[in-house]
Design a protein around this motif. Sequence first.
Motif, PDB file in Angstrom:
ATOM      1  N   PHE A 163      -0.680   5.041  10.476  1.00 34.81           N
ATOM      2  CA  PHE A 163      -1.162   6.519  10.698  1.00 34.81           C
ATOM      3  C   PHE A 163      -0.308   6.930  12.054  1.00 34.81           C
ATOM      4  O   PHE A 163       0.323   8.193  11.886  1.00 34.81           O
ATOM      5  CB  PHE A 163      -2.363   6.735  10.732  1.00 34.81           C
TER       6      PHE A 163
ATOM      7  N   TYR B 217       0.291  11.768   0.315  1.00 31.51           N
ATOM      8  CA  TYR B 217      -0.092  10.738   0.713  1.00 31.51           C
ATOM      9  C   TYR B 217      -1.468  10.530   1.393  1.00 31.51           C
ATOM     10  O   TYR B 217      -1.899   9.348   1.904  1.00 31.51           O
ATOM     11  CB  TYR B 217       0.899  10.133   1.984  1.00 31.51           C
ATOM     12  N   LYS B 218      -2.286  11.344   1.263  1.00 28.32           N
ATOM     13  CA  LYS B 218      -3.544  11.403   1.959  1.00 28.32           C
ATOM     14  C   LYS B 218      -4.325  10.321   1.295  1.00 28.32           C
ATOM     15  O   LYS B 218      -5.219   9.447   2.061  1.00 28.32           O
ATOM     16  CB  LYS B 218      -4.484  12.638   1.676  1.00 28.32           C
TER      17      LYS B 218
ATOM     18  N   PRO C  31      -3.270   4.486   0.822  1.00 28.71           N
ATOM     19  CA  PRO C  31      -3.614   3.722   1.758  1.00 28.71           C
ATOM     20  C   PRO C  31      -2.344   2.977   2.416  1.00 28.71           C
ATOM     21  O   PRO C  31      -2.239   2.658   3.267  1.00 28.71           O
ATOM     22  CB  PRO C  31      -4.678   2.516   1.366  1.00 28.71           C
TER      23      PRO C  31
ATOM     24  N   THR D  66      -0.108   5.536   4.681  1.00 30.66           N
ATOM     25  CA  THR D  66      -0.595   6.170   5.905  1.00 30.66           C
ATOM     26  C   THR D  66       0.627   6.563   6.969  1.00 30.66           C
ATOM     27  O   THR D  66       0.372   7.496   7.723  1.00 30.66           O
ATOM     28  CB  THR D  66      -1.793   5.308   6.498  1.00 30.66           C
TER      29      THR D  66
ATOM     30  N   TYR E  47       1.593   9.961   5.831  1.00 28.50           N
ATOM     31  CA  TYR E  47       0.307  10.865   6.011  1.00 28.50           C
ATOM     32  C   TYR E  47       0.125  11.292   7.600  1.00 28.50           C
ATOM     33  O   TYR E  47       0.050  12.474   7.739  1.00 28.50           O
ATOM     34  CB  TYR E  47      -0.848  10.206   5.506  1.00 28.50           C
TER      35      TYR E  47
END
Length: 171
Positions: free
Chosen positions: A43, A123-124, A127, A130, A133
Motif C-alpha cells: 500500500f 482495488y479497495k 487484498p 493494495t 489501492y
Amino acid sequence: MFSKTDIEKYFIAEKQESLLFLVIGIVALVLAIAFFFFLKTNFYKGAAIPLIVIGLVQIASGYTLYKRSDEDRVRNVYAHDMNPDQLKNEELPRMKVVNRNFIIYRWIEISCVLAAALLIFFYKSNPGKTFWYGVGVTLAIQAALMLGADYFAEKRANIYSKGLESLFEKN
C-alpha cells in the motif's frame, strides 16, 4: 480602475500560493521516501508513486513561480505608469496563455481524480492489489489539492487579465 495595487496584489498572492505549492511538494516527497523506505508495505509503496511524481511537479512549479513573482511584479508595476504598451503587448498575451493553460491543468487534474477513484473503487476490497489501492488514495489526494489550488489561481488570473484588458478598452 485597474491600478498598480491590483498588479501588486496579484503577484503577491501568486508568490504566496507558489510557496504553499513548494512546501506541499516537499512534504509529499518526504512522505514518499518514508513510505517507500520505512513502511515498505505494498500500500505505502503504491502511495509513494503519486507523491513522488506530483510532489516533484509541485516543487518545480512552486519554485519557478516563487522565484519569478517579484521580478514580474516589479516589471509590471513599472510598466503600468512608464510603459503601458508593455502590459498590452507582453503581459496581456502572457496571461492569455496562462489562462488557457489553466483549462488544460483542470482537465488533467480531473482525469487524475477520476483515475484515482477507479483505482480506489476496484482495488479497495482486493487484498492482493493494495499497491494499486495506495496509488489511488494518494493520487486522489494530490490531484484534489492541485485542482483546488489551481481553481483559486485561475480565478485570480482571470480577474487580473480582465483588469489588464480594462486598461486598453476604448470608452
